[in-house]
Motif scaffolding. Structure first.
Motif, PDB file in Angstrom:
ATOM      1  N   GLN A   1       0.856  -1.187   0.000  1.00 30.96           N
ATOM      2  CA  GLN A   1       0.000   0.000   0.000  1.00 30.96           C
ATOM      3  C   GLN A   1       0.897   1.244   0.000  1.00 30.96           C
ATOM      4  O   GLN A   1       1.794   1.359   0.833  1.00 30.96           O
TER       5      GLN A   1
ATOM      6  N   GLU B   1       3.725   0.136   2.601  1.00 33.48           N
ATOM      7  CA  GLU B   1       3.654  -0.823   3.707  1.00 33.48           C
ATOM      8  C   GLU B   1       3.393  -2.199   3.118  1.00 33.48           C
ATOM      9  O   GLU B   1       2.525  -2.362   2.251  1.00 33.48           O
TER      10      GLU B   1
ATOM     11  N   ILE C   1       0.573  -8.731   4.387  1.00 37.86           N
ATOM     12  CA  ILE C   1       0.503 -10.120   3.934  1.00 37.86           C
ATOM     13  C   ILE C   1      -0.928 -10.598   3.678  1.00 37.86           C
ATOM     14  O   ILE C   1      -1.869 -10.139   4.327  1.00 37.86           O
ATOM     15  N   ARG C   2      -1.068 -11.480   2.710  1.00 44.37           N
ATOM     16  CA  ARG C   2      -2.316 -12.215   2.442  1.00 44.37           C
ATOM     17  C   ARG C   2      -1.976 -13.678   2.318  1.00 44.37           C
ATOM     18  O   ARG C   2      -0.848 -14.013   1.955  1.00 44.37           O
TER      19      ARG C   2
ATOM     20  N   ASN D   1       5.575  -5.028   9.056  1.00 42.84           N
ATOM     21  CA  ASN D   1       4.994  -5.219  10.393  1.00 42.84           C
ATOM     22  C   ASN D   1       5.728  -6.330  11.133  1.00 42.84           C
ATOM     23  O   ASN D   1       5.936  -7.410  10.593  1.00 42.84           O
TER      24      ASN D   1
ATOM     25  N   ASP E   1       3.092   1.503  15.564  1.00 36.82           N
ATOM     26  CA  ASP E   1       1.872   1.315  14.783  1.00 36.82           C
ATOM     27  C   ASP E   1       0.620   1.479  15.656  1.00 36.82           C
ATOM     28  O   ASP E   1       0.691   1.316  16.875  1.00 36.82           O
ATOM     29  N   ASP E   2      -0.499   1.783  15.030  1.00 39.47           N
ATOM     30  CA  ASP E   2      -1.810   1.813  15.704  1.00 39.47           C
ATOM     31  C   ASP E   2      -1.805   2.712  16.923  1.00 39.47           C
ATOM     32  O   ASP E   2      -2.476   2.414  17.919  1.00 39.47           O
TER      33      ASP E   2
ATOM     34  N   ARG F   1      -6.187   4.396  12.490  1.00 41.20           N
ATOM     35  CA  ARG F   1      -7.207   4.940  11.602  1.00 41.20           C
ATOM     36  C   ARG F   1      -8.531   5.225  12.294  1.00 41.20           C
ATOM     37  O   ARG F   1      -9.359   5.948  11.738  1.00 41.20           O
TER      38      ARG F   1
ATOM     39  N   GLU G   1      -9.442   8.361   3.894  1.00 40.71           N
ATOM     40  CA  GLU G   1     -10.346   7.899   2.835  1.00 40.71           C
ATOM     41  C   GLU G   1     -11.012   9.029   2.065  1.00 40.71           C
ATOM     42  O   GLU G   1     -11.492   8.827   0.963  1.00 40.71           O
TER      43      GLU G   1
ATOM     44  N   PHE H   1      -7.021   4.523   1.691  1.00 45.40           N
ATOM     45  CA  PHE H   1      -7.694   4.193   0.441  1.00 45.40           C
ATOM     46  C   PHE H   1      -7.830   5.420  -0.466  1.00 45.40           C
ATOM     47  O   PHE H   1      -7.981   5.293  -1.668  1.00 45.40           O
TER      48      PHE H   1
HETATM   49  P1  C2E Z   1      -2.019  -2.543  10.128  1.00 40.66           P
HETATM   50  O1  C2E Z   1      -0.555  -2.774  10.269  1.00 40.66           O
HETATM   51  O2  C2E Z   1      -2.618  -1.462  10.954  1.00 40.66           O
HETATM   52  O3  C2E Z   1      -2.251  -2.280   8.577  1.00 40.66           O
HETATM   53  C1  C2E Z   1      -3.168  -1.354   8.054  1.00 40.66           C
HETATM   54  C2  C2E Z   1      -4.471  -2.014   7.708  1.00 40.66           C
HETATM   55  O4  C2E Z   1      -5.409  -0.989   7.394  1.00 40.66           O
HETATM   56  C3  C2E Z   1      -4.380  -2.904   6.471  1.00 40.66           C
HETATM   57  O5  C2E Z   1      -5.278  -4.000   6.647  1.00 40.66           O
HETATM   58  C4  C2E Z   1      -4.885  -1.969   5.367  1.00 40.66           C
HETATM   59  O6  C2E Z   1      -5.423  -2.645   4.267  1.00 40.66           O
HETATM   60  C5  C2E Z   1      -5.936  -1.196   6.111  1.00 40.66           C
HETATM   61  N1  C2E Z   1      -6.164   0.123   5.517  1.00 40.66           N
HETATM   62  C6  C2E Z   1      -5.266   0.947   4.928  1.00 40.66           C
HETATM   63  N2  C2E Z   1      -5.835   2.093   4.513  1.00 40.66           N
HETATM   64  C7  C2E Z   1      -7.138   2.025   4.863  1.00 40.66           C
HETATM   65  C8  C2E Z   1      -8.270   2.924   4.695  1.00 40.66           C
HETATM   66  O7  C2E Z   1      -8.177   4.022   4.156  1.00 40.66           O
HETATM   67  N3  C2E Z   1      -9.467   2.496   5.186  1.00 40.66           N
HETATM   68  C9  C2E Z   1      -9.608   1.270   5.795  1.00 40.66           C
HETATM   69  N4  C2E Z   1     -10.825   0.919   6.230  1.00 40.66           N
HETATM   70  N5  C2E Z   1      -8.574   0.404   5.958  1.00 40.66           N
HETATM   71  C10 C2E Z   1      -7.352   0.786   5.497  1.00 40.66           C
HETATM   72  P2  C2E Z   1      -4.838  -5.490   6.353  1.00 40.66           P
HETATM   73  O8  C2E Z   1      -3.929  -5.536   5.168  1.00 40.66           O
HETATM   74  O9  C2E Z   1      -6.067  -6.325   6.357  1.00 40.66           O
HETATM   75  O10 C2E Z   1      -3.953  -5.864   7.619  1.00 40.66           O
HETATM   76  C11 C2E Z   1      -4.534  -5.969   8.887  1.00 40.66           C
HETATM   77  C12 C2E Z   1      -3.488  -6.139   9.964  1.00 40.66           C
HETATM   78  O11 C2E Z   1      -2.811  -7.389   9.857  1.00 40.66           O
HETATM   79  C13 C2E Z   1      -2.366  -5.096   9.888  1.00 40.66           C
HETATM   80  O12 C2E Z   1      -2.835  -3.897  10.444  1.00 40.66           O
HETATM   81  C14 C2E Z   1      -1.287  -5.780  10.706  1.00 40.66           C
HETATM   82  O13 C2E Z   1      -1.525  -5.619  12.067  1.00 40.66           O
HETATM   83  C15 C2E Z   1      -1.492  -7.240  10.350  1.00 40.66           C
HETATM   84  N6  C2E Z   1      -0.518  -7.622   9.335  1.00 40.66           N
HETATM   85  C16 C2E Z   1      -0.572  -7.495   7.981  1.00 40.66           C
HETATM   86  N7  C2E Z   1       0.545  -7.980   7.387  1.00 40.66           N
HETATM   87  C17 C2E Z   1       1.342  -8.412   8.405  1.00 40.66           C
HETATM   88  C18 C2E Z   1       2.654  -9.022   8.450  1.00 40.66           C
HETATM   89  O14 C2E Z   1       3.351  -9.236   7.439  1.00 40.66           O
HETATM   90  N8  C2E Z   1       3.129  -9.345   9.699  1.00 40.66           N
HETATM   91  C19 C2E Z   1       2.430  -9.090  10.846  1.00 40.66           C
HETATM   92  N9  C2E Z   1       2.969  -9.433  12.014  1.00 40.66           N
HETATM   93  N10 C2E Z   1       1.206  -8.525  10.834  1.00 40.66           N
HETATM   94  C20 C2E Z   1       0.677  -8.198   9.625  1.00 40.66           C
END
Ligand code: C2E
Ligand code: CA
Ligand code: CA
Length: 277
Positions: A44, A60, A63-64, A119, A181-182, A205, A241, A260
């Motif tokens: 992203q 950033e 992962i999926r 992350n 983060d967060d 967010r 957004e 987004f």
């Molecule tokens: P995160 O690190 O807080 O990542 C941001 C999340 O917010 C991502 O969800 C992203 O798609 C979403 N996001 C970004 N911009 C917007 C927006 O404008 N609106 C909304 N509604 N959402 C937005 P995603 O990709 O589903 O990831 C969720 C969480 O999973 C991440 O939150 C992170 O905590 C974890 N994660 C993802 N990849 C990894 C990884 O490789 N390793 C680890 N340990 N955790 C991961």
């Protein structure tokens, strides 16, 4: 586990839930031990709002999991289990190496300052050899350390703050950046900003969702930004957004924005088509 002196009802529905969990567990073990091919990294864009035309300044890595048996699974649905099972370590090693490699490629393709954010779960961070792992990735990929940012959350930091501080300190000594983060959720404490060796604060967010709608969110973002400036930290705001949110954040002189509004996480080919080529 619930202790003595209690009664619990059994139902078939519970059976379904736990057999599904076992299924996920079995498949995840296989995927994580098996070269991680089923995992895919989406990117992203992160936007630099301090520059004219707001160019992309990196991405950033998110992962999926494309499981042949279970389908497409979002990280929120498997990372917690991966942490519980210890599988986050091999999975996380994979993400770190791939993302660093990719960023080095962007840097060589004419974007020497693009950064990649990875992350790191606290489980990964507390591995005894985490600093060595990061160092190995730097050596293997030859990425400029300042282009690698590791995102950590505060969630477990309080358990072992001393250890956390020492590890993050060593990581920063390698030249790698650390982002909190967060920020603003969970176990947040303003004191963490002072305690944890940091470069960037990512404001969660949930505050952006209410930006321009409630005074608290506006004030919160402004306050964290002031604090960051005083401590020489940068701010990245997530979840932008709308146009109104963007305009307000620009007025506040926030440095980096992700959301987004600019771009969703996309496959690497898509990211490169839009921002690298
Ligand atoms: P995160 O690190 O807080 O990542 C941001 C999340 O917010 C991502 O969800 C992203 O798609 C979403 N996001 C970004 N911009 C917007 C927006 O404008 N609106 C909304 N509604 N959402 C937005 P995603 O990709 O589903 O990831 C969720 C969480 O999973 C991440 O939150 C992170 O905590 C974890 N994660 C993802 N990849 C990894 C990884 O490789 N390793 C680890 N340990 N955790 C991961
Ligand atoms: Ca993150
Ligand atoms: Ca976040």
């Amino acid at each position: 586990r619930s202790g003595k002196n209690c009664v619990q009802y059994y139902s078939d529905a519970d059976e379904d839930v736990s057999s599904h969990r076992l299924d996920v567990e079995k498949n995840m073990r296989k995927a994580a031990m098996d070269s991680c091919d089923e995992f895919e990294i989406y990117y992203q864009p992160i936007i630099d709002v301090t520059k004219e035309n707001n160019p992309c300044c990196g991405a950033e890595a998110l992962i999926r999991w494309n499981s042949p048996e279970l389908g497409f699974i979002a990280p929120d649905d498997f990372i917690p289990l991966a942490e519980y099972l210890g599988l986050i370590n091999p999975i996380g090693d994979f993400v770190l190496l791939q993302a660093a490699k990719r960023c080095k490629y962007w840097n060589d393709m004419g974007h020497p300052n693009y950064k990649v954010n990875v992350n790191l779960s606290v489980v990964q961070l507390l591995q005894s050899d985490i600093v060595k792992k990061v160092q190995d990735v730097l050596e293997e990929t030859r990425i400029n350390p300042k282009n690698l940012t590791l995102e950590v959350t505060e969630s477990l930091a309080i358990n072992d703050m001393g250890r956390m501080k020492s590890i993050l300190g060593q990581i920063r000594e390698l030249g790698v950046r650390v982002a909190l983060d967060d920020f603003g959720t969970g176990y947040s404490s303003l004191n963490h900003i002072r305690e944890i060796p940091l470069d960037i604060i990512k404001i969660d967010r949930c505050f952006i969702k209410n930006l321009t709608k409630d005074d608290f969110s506006d004030a919160f973002v402004q306050m964290v930004h002031e604090l960051a400036k005083a401590l020489d930290l940068k701010i990245c705001v997530e979840g932008v957004e709308t146009d109104e949110q963007y305009e307000l954040l620009k007025k506040m002189n926030i440095e980096m924005i992700q959301g987004f509004y600019f771009g969703k996480p996309v496959k690497v080919e898509e990211f490169e088509k839009q921002y690298v080529e």
